[in-house]
Design an enzyme around this catalytic site. Structure first.
Site, PDB file in Angstrom:
ATOM      1  N   ASP A  48      -9.528   6.408  -2.408  1.00 38.22           N
ATOM      2  CA  ASP A  48      -8.354   6.832  -3.159  1.00 38.22           C
ATOM      3  C   ASP A  48      -8.835   7.491  -4.447  1.00 38.22           C
ATOM      4  O   ASP A  48     -10.020   7.780  -4.597  1.00 38.22           O
ATOM      5  CB  ASP A  48      -7.459   5.627  -3.460  1.00 38.22           C
TER       6      ASP A  48
ATOM      7  N   TYR B 228      -6.434   6.837   3.727  1.00 35.97           N
ATOM      8  CA  TYR B 228      -6.600   5.788   2.726  1.00 35.97           C
ATOM      9  C   TYR B 228      -5.921   4.497   3.167  1.00 35.97           C
ATOM     10  O   TYR B 228      -6.532   3.411   3.151  1.00 35.97           O
ATOM     11  CB  TYR B 228      -6.049   6.201   1.350  1.00 35.97           C
TER      12      TYR B 228
ATOM     13  N   CYS C  49     -17.674   2.134 -20.243  1.00 38.62           N
ATOM     14  CA  CYS C  49     -19.003   2.121 -19.631  1.00 38.62           C
ATOM     15  C   CYS C  49     -19.847   0.923 -20.072  1.00 38.62           C
ATOM     16  O   CYS C  49     -20.672   0.424 -19.308  1.00 38.62           O
ATOM     17  CB  CYS C  49     -19.743   3.417 -19.932  1.00 38.62           C
TER      18      CYS C  49
ATOM     19  N   CYS D 249     -13.837   2.209 -14.939  1.00 37.34           N
ATOM     20  CA  CYS D 249     -14.151   3.614 -14.708  1.00 37.34           C
ATOM     21  C   CYS D 249     -12.858   4.430 -14.724  1.00 37.34           C
ATOM     22  O   CYS D 249     -12.490   5.089 -13.751  1.00 37.34           O
ATOM     23  CB  CYS D 249     -14.883   3.774 -13.373  1.00 37.34           C
TER      24      CYS D 249
ATOM     25  N   CYS E 268     -19.470  -1.892 -17.797  1.00 36.71           N
ATOM     26  CA  CYS E 268     -19.613  -1.601 -16.376  1.00 36.71           C
ATOM     27  C   CYS E 268     -20.909  -2.188 -15.821  1.00 36.71           C
ATOM     28  O   CYS E 268     -21.984  -1.978 -16.378  1.00 36.71           O
ATOM     29  CB  CYS E 268     -19.603  -0.088 -16.159  1.00 36.71           C
TER      30      CYS E 268
ATOM     31  N   GLU F  34       0.819  -1.215   0.000  1.00 38.93           N
ATOM     32  CA  GLU F  34       0.000   0.000   0.000  1.00 38.93           C
ATOM     33  C   GLU F  34       0.852   1.263   0.000  1.00 38.93           C
ATOM     34  O   GLU F  34       0.523   2.230  -0.677  1.00 38.93           O
ATOM     35  CB  GLU F  34      -0.952   0.011   1.190  1.00 38.93           C
TER      36      GLU F  34
ATOM     37  N   CYS G  34     -25.901   4.512 -13.156  1.00 34.82           N
ATOM     38  CA  CYS G  34     -24.847   5.516 -12.966  1.00 34.82           C
ATOM     39  C   CYS G  34     -25.352   6.893 -13.364  1.00 34.82           C
ATOM     40  O   CYS G  34     -25.837   7.097 -14.481  1.00 34.82           O
ATOM     41  CB  CYS G  34     -23.624   5.139 -13.800  1.00 34.82           C
TER      42      CYS G  34
END
Length: 339
Positions: free
Chosen positions: A150, A132, A211, A204, A214, A49, A220
């Site tokens: 994030d 985060y 899209c 995204c 998605c 991370e 959305c």
DNA sequence: AAGACGTGGTG
DNA sequence: TCACCAAGTCT
């Protein structure tokens, strides 16, 4: 009455529907072969991370493997020498992350008996662990329900929920964190959190989002109102200023004189050609290089000079043992190849 | 709140 | 060449 900065369509999924949708997508289409996803431990989650902060996955992978070979545990990292820490971070950038991770290992060993705590508040005490990363550790190391925000989540949520306002403004961030908390599932948050990141990274995306692939497309906000390319709203960036710097080089067939930089400069604690504060008078120019930072452009001139005999002269073959700024490393590689 | 802090990949 | 971007944190 203030104008709402979130437009929820009547079609918006409930938190349960939303998380189930993402989890299903993740199982079928998410990334499952990343190195830090194989037998993750709290330590490997923390390392990955920190390395992944503002850094792309493909860039991190070789660094991650090398790091774990040298520092397999909190204890090993805590006992490490800072020069080796910086040498292994060399080229990754944002070097305070490396020193913070080093400090983090010592903090965990000393304060937490070498085990990462499970609470956001305790995790936040650790150097380099912000909001985060604390959420990411809870999610990925412990599979606990904790929100995580994030750049991927900001983008996905801004579009899905129609969050207006400049990205990273206080108002925008508060709204995203509030939604992230509301939509975090009580169970299986690890795969849900990974879905958020993978959706942001592969569907995204900032430009040319996919899209049609998605799973959220029918509910959305941005998709319904055809403003996907308008969200999240970004401030127009100001052009980067140019700064100038001068470095001295003193080398021979054996090696080159290097100095360790201070903690308050760019490239903190890295080894570098000695830097002059002003343009040296009547110096013989050896070469030039340009470099782009996140906040300015650098035009550097390298001049020949005679270093004091007390300065450290590093043998060419020993350069890999030191953390050098990327452009300095490149410059010296060229110098050596011309010997 | 805004600026400092790196680097390499990509269109 | 150039703009934009990438799993943020610290001060």
């Amino acid at each position: 009455m203030t104008k709402p900065n979130t437009y929820q369509t009547t079609l918006a999924l409930t938190p349960t529907q939303f998380s189930e949708c993402l989890k299903t997508w993740q199982r079928e289409h998410g990334r499952h072969n990343l190195p830090w996803q194989q037998n993750p431990t709290p330590y490997t989650v923390l390392v990955s991370e920190i390395m992944l902060q503002q850094t792309q996955v493909a860039t991190v992978i070789p660094y991650y493997h090398r790091w774990l070979q040298h520092f397999p545990t909190f204890q090993a990292l805590a006992a490490a020498n800072e020069d080796l820490v910086l040498a292994l971070w060399q080229g990754l950038g944002y070097y305070s992350r490396a020193r913070n991770l080093h400090r983090a290992a010592r903090y965990v060993v000393d304060q937490f008996n070498s085990e990462l705590p499970h609470s956001i508040n305790a995790l936040r005490e650790i150097p380099g662990v912000g909001p985060y990363t604390a959420g990411a550790i809870c999610s990925f190391a412990f599979d606990l329900p904790a929100p995580l925000v994030d750049g991927n989540v900001k983008r996905l949520f801004a579009r899905y929920f129609g969050i207006t306002g400049e990205v990273n403004s206080t108002k925008f961030n508060n709204k995203v964190w509030q939604l992230a908390e509301h939509y975090t599932p009580p169970q299986d948050n690890r795969i849900y959190a990974q879905a958020l990141l993978d959706m942001g990274a592969t569907i995204c995306t900032p430009r040319q989002p996919q899209c049609t692939q998605c799973p959220l497309q029918t509910t959305c906000y941005a998709r319904q109102t055809q403003c996907v390319d308008k969200l999240p709203e970004k401030k127009k960036p100001t052009p980067l200023p140019t700064r100038f710097a001068w470095f001295g080089i003193d080398y021979n067939a054996t090696g080159v004189v290097l100095v360790q930089r201070g903690t308050d400069a760019v490239w903190p604690r890295l080894w570098c050609l000695p830097e002059f504060l002003n343009a040296p008078v009547a110096a013989i120019e050896h070469g030039q290089f340009r470099h782009v930072f996140s906040h300015y452009k650098l035009t550097a001139t390298v001049v020949q000079f005679k270093a004091p005999a007390t300065n450290t002269r590093v043998a060419w073959d020993d350069l890999p043992k030191f953390g050098l700024p990327a452009p300095i490393k490149r410059y010296l590689a060229k110098v050596r190849s011309n010997l």
